[in-house]
Design an enzyme around this catalytic site. Structure first.
Site, PDB file in Angstrom:
ATOM      1  N   GLU A 118      52.098  22.851  20.740  1.00 16.04           N
ATOM      2  CA  GLU A 118      52.207  23.387  22.593  1.00 16.04           C
ATOM      3  C   GLU A 118      51.835  21.491  23.402  1.00 16.04           C
ATOM      4  O   GLU A 118      50.353  21.157  22.363  1.00 16.04           O
ATOM      5  CB  GLU A 118      52.244  24.040  23.545  1.00 16.04           C
ATOM      6  CG  GLU A 118      52.307  24.182  24.619  1.00 16.04           C
ATOM      7  CD  GLU A 118      52.444  25.739  26.060  1.00 16.04           C
ATOM      8  OE1 GLU A 118      52.838  26.671  25.202  1.00 16.04           O
ATOM      9  OE2 GLU A 118      52.764  25.230  26.515  1.00 16.04           O
ATOM     10  N   ARG A 119      52.695  20.809  23.751  1.00  9.97           N
ATOM     11  CA  ARG A 119      51.884  19.482  24.087  1.00  9.97           C
ATOM     12  C   ARG A 119      51.090  18.471  22.817  1.00  9.97           C
ATOM     13  O   ARG A 119      50.181  18.487  23.343  1.00  9.97           O
ATOM     14  CB  ARG A 119      50.931  19.813  25.726  1.00  9.97           C
ATOM     15  CG  ARG A 119      51.686  20.115  26.625  1.00  9.97           C
ATOM     16  CD  ARG A 119      53.148  20.306  26.952  1.00  9.97           C
ATOM     17  NE  ARG A 119      53.813  20.612  27.942  1.00  9.97           N
ATOM     18  CZ  ARG A 119      55.384  20.845  28.294  1.00  9.97           C
ATOM     19  NH1 ARG A 119      55.712  19.876  27.647  1.00  9.97           N
ATOM     20  NH2 ARG A 119      55.931  21.990  29.518  1.00  9.97           N
ATOM     21  N   ASN A 161      49.163  29.934  25.077  1.00  9.74           N
ATOM     22  CA  ASN A 161      50.017  30.508  24.677  1.00  9.74           C
ATOM     23  C   ASN A 161      50.693  31.721  23.683  1.00  9.74           C
ATOM     24  O   ASN A 161      50.825  30.992  22.598  1.00  9.74           O
ATOM     25  CB  ASN A 161      51.472  30.204  25.410  1.00  9.74           C
ATOM     26  CG  ASN A 161      51.144  28.966  26.178  1.00  9.74           C
ATOM     27  OD1 ASN A 161      51.000  29.879  27.858  1.00  9.74           O
ATOM     28  ND2 ASN A 161      51.571  28.439  26.923  1.00  9.74           N
ATOM     29  N   LYS A 239      44.869  33.248  28.307  1.00  7.65           N
ATOM     30  CA  LYS A 239      45.037  32.664  30.142  1.00  7.65           C
ATOM     31  C   LYS A 239      45.884  34.194  29.604  1.00  7.65           C
ATOM     32  O   LYS A 239      46.772  34.218  29.495  1.00  7.65           O
ATOM     33  CB  LYS A 239      46.568  31.419  29.042  1.00  7.65           C
ATOM     34  CG  LYS A 239      47.294  31.145  30.301  1.00  7.65           C
ATOM     35  CD  LYS A 239      48.358  30.345  29.962  1.00  7.65           C
ATOM     36  CE  LYS A 239      49.064  30.056  30.797  1.00  7.65           C
ATOM     37  NZ  LYS A 239      49.501  28.642  29.767  1.00  7.65           N
ATOM     38  N   GLU A 243      51.525  31.182  33.903  1.00  7.47           N
ATOM     39  CA  GLU A 243      52.998  31.295  33.507  1.00  7.47           C
ATOM     40  C   GLU A 243      53.236  31.799  32.357  1.00  7.47           C
ATOM     41  O   GLU A 243      53.014  31.516  31.438  1.00  7.47           O
ATOM     42  CB  GLU A 243      52.328  29.466  32.439  1.00  7.47           C
ATOM     43  CG  GLU A 243      51.347  28.226  34.091  1.00  7.47           C
ATOM     44  CD  GLU A 243      52.350  27.451  32.753  1.00  7.47           C
ATOM     45  OE1 GLU A 243      51.668  27.473  31.703  1.00  7.47           O
ATOM     46  OE2 GLU A 243      52.274  26.405  34.263  1.00  7.47           O
ATOM     47  N   ARG A 276      40.584  31.903  31.117  1.00 10.26           N
ATOM     48  CA  ARG A 276      41.686  30.254  32.554  1.00 10.26           C
ATOM     49  C   ARG A 276      41.140  30.743  33.594  1.00 10.26           C
ATOM     50  O   ARG A 276      41.748  31.586  33.636  1.00 10.26           O
ATOM     51  CB  ARG A 276      41.882  29.267  31.202  1.00 10.26           C
ATOM     52  CG  ARG A 276      41.534  28.939  30.008  1.00 10.26           C
ATOM     53  CD  ARG A 276      42.740  28.784  29.305  1.00 10.26           C
ATOM     54  NE  ARG A 276      43.590  27.470  29.058  1.00 10.26           N
ATOM     55  CZ  ARG A 276      44.606  27.040  30.273  1.00 10.26           C
ATOM     56  NH1 ARG A 276      45.806  27.871  30.252  1.00 10.26           N
ATOM     57  NH2 ARG A 276      44.999  25.891  30.175  1.00 10.26           N
ATOM     58  N   ARG A 293      50.312  24.986  45.681  1.00 10.78           N
ATOM     59  CA  ARG A 293      50.113  25.522  45.003  1.00 10.78           C
ATOM     60  C   ARG A 293      48.855  25.427  43.824  1.00 10.78           C
ATOM     61  O   ARG A 293      48.138  25.224  43.304  1.00 10.78           O
ATOM     62  CB  ARG A 293      50.650  24.857  44.005  1.00 10.78           C
ATOM     63  CG  ARG A 293      50.440  24.518  41.699  1.00 10.78           C
ATOM     64  CD  ARG A 293      51.638  24.546  40.983  1.00 10.78           C
ATOM     65  NE  ARG A 293      50.287  24.177  39.541  1.00 10.78           N
ATOM     66  CZ  ARG A 293      51.858  23.559  38.504  1.00 10.78           C
ATOM     67  NH1 ARG A 293      52.586  23.472  38.990  1.00 10.78           N
ATOM     68  NH2 ARG A 293      50.691  23.600  37.526  1.00 10.78           N
ATOM     69  N   ASP A 322      47.810  20.112  37.589  1.00  8.55           N
ATOM     70  CA  ASP A 322      47.514  20.137  36.421  1.00  8.55           C
ATOM     71  C   ASP A 322      47.580  18.913  35.428  1.00  8.55           C
ATOM     72  O   ASP A 322      48.320  18.015  35.152  1.00  8.55           O
ATOM     73  CB  ASP A 322      48.657  21.264  36.146  1.00  8.55           C
ATOM     74  CG  ASP A 322      49.183  21.455  34.937  1.00  8.55           C
ATOM     75  OD1 ASP A 322      47.993  21.314  33.925  1.00  8.55           O
ATOM     76  OD2 ASP A 322      50.763  21.617  34.423  1.00  8.55           O
ATOM     77  N   GLU A 344      37.872  22.569  31.636  1.00 11.91           N
ATOM     78  CA  GLU A 344      39.029  22.093  30.941  1.00 11.91           C
ATOM     79  C   GLU A 344      39.933  20.268  31.480  1.00 11.91           C
ATOM     80  O   GLU A 344      39.500  20.256  32.336  1.00 11.91           O
ATOM     81  CB  GLU A 344      39.494  23.000  30.843  1.00 11.91           C
ATOM     82  CG  GLU A 344      41.029  23.074  30.183  1.00 11.91           C
ATOM     83  CD  GLU A 344      41.800  24.409  30.154  1.00 11.91           C
ATOM     84  OE1 GLU A 344      41.515  25.175  30.821  1.00 11.91           O
ATOM     85  OE2 GLU A 344      43.260  23.792  29.537  1.00 11.91           O
ATOM     86  N   GLU A 350      49.760  15.146  27.976  1.00 10.31           N
ATOM     87  CA  GLU A 350      50.491  16.029  28.617  1.00 10.31           C
ATOM     88  C   GLU A 350      51.417  14.576  29.299  1.00 10.31           C
ATOM     89  O   GLU A 350      52.444  14.011  29.434  1.00 10.31           O
ATOM     90  CB  GLU A 350      50.576  16.529  28.904  1.00 10.31           C
ATOM     91  CG  GLU A 350      51.770  17.484  29.763  1.00 10.31           C
ATOM     92  CD  GLU A 350      51.430  19.056  30.263  1.00 10.31           C
ATOM     93  OE1 GLU A 350      50.402  18.976  30.105  1.00 10.31           O
ATOM     94  OE2 GLU A 350      52.640  19.743  30.407  1.00 10.31           O
ATOM     95  N   TRP A 480      57.858  25.728  40.258  1.00 13.05           N
ATOM     96  CA  TRP A 480      56.568  24.761  40.020  1.00 13.05           C
ATOM     97  C   TRP A 480      55.803  25.155  41.327  1.00 13.05           C
ATOM     98  O   TRP A 480      54.388  24.848  40.529  1.00 13.05           O
ATOM     99  CB  TRP A 480      56.303  24.423  38.837  1.00 13.05           C
ATOM    100  CG  TRP A 480      57.555  24.409  37.044  1.00 13.05           C
ATOM    101  CD1 TRP A 480      58.591  24.437  37.132  1.00 13.05           C
ATOM    102  CD2 TRP A 480      56.958  25.578  36.363  1.00 13.05           C
ATOM    103  NE1 TRP A 480      59.400  24.762  36.215  1.00 13.05           N
ATOM    104  CE2 TRP A 480      58.101  25.854  35.332  1.00 13.05           C
ATOM    105  CE3 TRP A 480      55.992  26.275  35.894  1.00 13.05           C
ATOM    106  CZ2 TRP A 480      57.863  26.958  34.658  1.00 13.05           C
ATOM    107  CZ3 TRP A 480      55.647  27.046  34.909  1.00 13.05           C
ATOM    108  CH2 TRP A 480      57.299  26.949  33.865  1.00 13.05           C
TER     109      TRP A 480
HETATM  110  C1  GCU Z   1      50.387  22.845  31.264  1.00  9.59           C
HETATM  111  C2  GCU Z   1      51.826  22.757  30.469  1.00  9.59           C
HETATM  112  C3  GCU Z   1      51.187  24.100  29.707  1.00  9.59           C
HETATM  113  C4  GCU Z   1      50.589  24.928  29.156  1.00  9.59           C
HETATM  114  C5  GCU Z   1      49.706  24.519  30.565  1.00  9.59           C
HETATM  115  C6  GCU Z   1      48.497  25.352  30.530  1.00  9.59           C
HETATM  116  O1  GCU Z   1      51.168  23.597  32.471  1.00  9.59           O
HETATM  117  O2  GCU Z   1      52.663  22.478  30.915  1.00  9.59           O
HETATM  118  O3  GCU Z   1      52.617  23.819  28.565  1.00  9.59           O
HETATM  119  O4  GCU Z   1      50.685  25.525  28.594  1.00  9.59           O
HETATM  120  O5  GCU Z   1      49.429  23.778  31.558  1.00  9.59           O
HETATM  121  O6  GCU Z   1      47.423  24.584  30.822  1.00  9.59           O
HETATM  122  O7  GCU Z   1      48.216  26.808  30.065  1.00  9.59           O
END
Ligand code: GCU
Length: 618
Positions: A118-119, A161, A239, A243, A276, A293, A322, A344, A350, A480
């Site tokens: 991811e990213r 995630n 986490k 999200e 987190r 936000r 973010d 962090e 990204e 978002w």
């Molecule tokens: C951002 C990112 C996500 C990631 C999230 C996080 O939103 O786009 O890909 O999961 O940060 O830090 O948990």
């Protein structure tokens, strides 16, 4: 697609031969590094290693012909790498003692077990493929050496995630995790496991409610079982309620109630629960003007300050939104008093060019530490920029960020030194003719990127989801919470006392600074204020003219980076030259797109002509 043969990889900033045999302890690793490194650099003085318990620190005695490195475990290895670095850089060897500033110096991989990251912008996962572990042990040892050489001592393997089957890394797949822990242990690297808050429900329980007795017992039992096989596990990362991830709020409990249950399971083993703070409403209606936000993390966590157990570490992103190109420091990092905090960062680029565009981060971190008292945090973490690409980070020069990051975690004083230059010398040789130019390019890169990106702290003008390339209103009507509310007169959200009140989350001095347009740093003007296009900036230009100028200059500077690089052709290995050239060519295209789309966007809204008469497409 699964790769049957592991690709070759560069030696990054460790140019000498890797140890022939896998070391079984950090002391053995230290000796092997010294043997190969001293020979490579042609260093004539004898160097010996002696055991002395200095934690992770080390002491160098250079008073006699024979240099002695004192330390124990990872400390001894850090001492060896330090000495080799000084030799490589041609620095004077003096007697000294070094201790790391932060005990947890972490790198988070956002790797999924299907092999994607991811990213991730550097190829596929270093650890996984096809829903199973898949790695080159030699390469992972090299990875361990790289991290250890700059002092990083803790990693997570899997994404915050937790996608299937990664929820089973703490049970069925644990034997595979043990192998990685064993492989990296000689480099002083410990694992953190990223866990799913709902893990008990994957294992037959009806709920993951943290106050349910069976859930509490489940976490205790599972944690004990993990420590049986990985006794030096650093802990868990979670986490939660973020999200769409499950968390205590899912079960009607607060964040502290949730975190403490896992922390108490870890406590008997000395483990840390990294929790987190990236919690916000990701189902916002753009029509809602009250919810803002950036306020979210503070509003969630500040009322709970003092309620987290002492082995909970709250991991807080550097900015309140973010990882945007320009954000103020997260107020939570400045205001929590009774909770342990980790800063962090995100090495993965990204929003900062995705390891296509050059973006060196030292100056950004310096700005954070200008505001953040060092003692406010007790750990640093970053999302990694590494993957299976031959050059590790996709962009050869992006490795400078990893290098500087490790040095930062060890001691933020390094920010006063030229980490870009150090990295370049270590990577390409102290006397490489390209050193000055590469260091200059790295240092100028962030300003350049900022100029052609989203202007003056506004953020999020990117292509939704992919986050590369301009799309001014891509997130404007999304869920978002990332709005800027441009109209023909003005742009931005008023976050002062008269607006959403976000500025009130800061300590008094910063609150005062940000509250007033005239004192707010111009780079963050549109983060804090709603500003008319004809607002006059410090230097007399209007705000919209400043945006036009920045975008024209940014695109020119991107072109200039490419031209600078072309001049280095004969001074660098051909493959490095070609790879970076290809990236810079793409960056030029990206910068041009940002320039034209952003300028046209603002021109259409404001109707303001460019004072210099340059082309702005209608
Ligand atoms: C951002 C990112 C996500 C990631 C999230 C996080 O939103 O786009 O890909 O999961 O940060 O830090 O948990």
């Amino acid at each position: 697609m699964e790769q049957s043969v592991f690709p070759k990889y560069t030696k990054a900033w460790l140019p000498y031969a890797a140890p022939a045999a896998a070391p079984s302890t950090p002391e053995e690793a230290a000796r092997a590094e010294l043997d190969n490194g001293l020979a490579h650099y042609g260093f004539a003085r004898p160097v010996s290693l002696k055991t002395e318990s200095l934690g992770e620190g080390y002491r160098i005695d250079a008073s006699a012909e024979e240099i002695v490195i004192y330390g124990q475990g990872a400390g001894m290895l850090y001492g060896a790498f330090y000495l080799l670095r000084k030799i490589a850089l041609g620095q004077e060897i003096v007697s000294e003692t070094q201790q790391p500033e932060y005990a947890l110096r972490m790198l988070n991989h956002w790797d999924n077990m299907d092999g994607t990251v991811e990213r991730g912008y550097a190829g596929r996962s270093l650890f996984f493929e096809g829903s199973r572990f898949h790695y080159d042990p030699e390469r992972l040892r090299f990875y361990g050496r790289l991290l250890s050489s700059v002092g990083i001592n803790t990693i997570t393997l899997n994404n915050v995630n937790v996608h299937p089957p990664a929820q089973h890394l703490i049970d069925d797949l644990l034997p595979e995790v043990v192998k990685i822990a064993d492989l990296l242990r000689p480099y002083g690297i410990r694992l953190l496991l990223t866990v799913d808050f709902a893990a008990p429900t994957y294992n037959g329980l009806a709920t993951a409610d943290p106050l349910d007795e069976t859930v509490i017992q489940w976490w205790k039992d599972r944690t004990a079982a993990i420590y049986q096989v990985i006794p030096d596990l650093a802990g868990f990362v979670v986490k939660a309620d973020s999200e769409f991830r499950p968390g205590p709020i899912t079960y009607g409990r607060n964040q502290a109630e949730g975190a403490n249950v896992l922390a108490r399971a870890l406590k008997p083993f000395g483990g840390t629960l990294v929790w987190r703070c990236f919690v916000y409403n990701c189902r916002q209606d753009w029509r809602d003007q009250k919810t803002d936000r950036p306020c979210a993390a503070y509003n969630t966590f500040m009322p709970l300050d003092g309620q987290f157990d002492d082995n909970v570490l709250l991991q807080i992103k550097n900015g309140p939104v973010d990882f945007q190109v320009r954000e103020p420091v997260s107020p939570l990092l400045l205001t929590l008093e009774k909770s342990n905090r980790a800063l962090e960062l995100q090495l993965a680029q990204e929003y900062t060019g995705q390891q296509i565009d050059l973006y060196y981060m030292q100056e950004m971190w310096q700005e954070i530490f200008d505001v953040l008292p060092r003692g406010n945090i007790s750990a640093i973490c970053s999302v990694t920029n590494l993957g299976r690409d031959e050059n590790w980070a996709g962009h050869d020069l992006a490795m400078a960020n990893l290098y500087a990051y490790g040095r930062l975690c060890w001691n933020p004083d390094c920010l006063k030194d030229d980490m870009a230059r150090e990295w370049t010398q270590l990577t390409f040789g102290r006397n490489c003719a390209a050193v000055d130019e590469i260091a200059r390019m790295l240092h100028s890169s962030r300003k350049t990127y900022q100029k052609y990106n989203a202007p003056l702290g506004i953020g999020f003008m990117v292509e939704p989801h992919v986050h590369y390339g301009p799309n001014p209103e891509g997130y404007e009507y999304s869920l978002w919470g990332t709005y800027m509310r441009a109209d023909r007169n003005a742009i931005g959200i008023d976050r002062t006392a008269a607006g959403t009140g976000f500025t009130a989350q800061y300590p008094a001095d910063l609150q005062k600074l940000y509250e007033d347009k005239s004192t707010c740093p111009e780079e963050m003007l549109l983060f804090f204020h709603r500003v008319p296009y004809d607002y006059v900036m410090e230097d007399g230009r209007t705000m919209v003219q400043r945006i036009y100028d920045d975008h024209f200059e940014g695109a020119e500077e991107a072109q200039a980076l490419l031209e600078s690089w072309k001049k280095l052709e004969n001074q660098l290995p051909a493959d490095v030259f070609a790879r970076v050239l290809a990236k810079l060519e793409k960056q030029v295209v990206n910068a041009r797109n940002w320039r034209d789309i952003t300028n046209t966007y603002f021109h259409r809204y404001s109707g303001a002509e460019d004072a210099k008469g340059r082309v702005i497409y209608p």
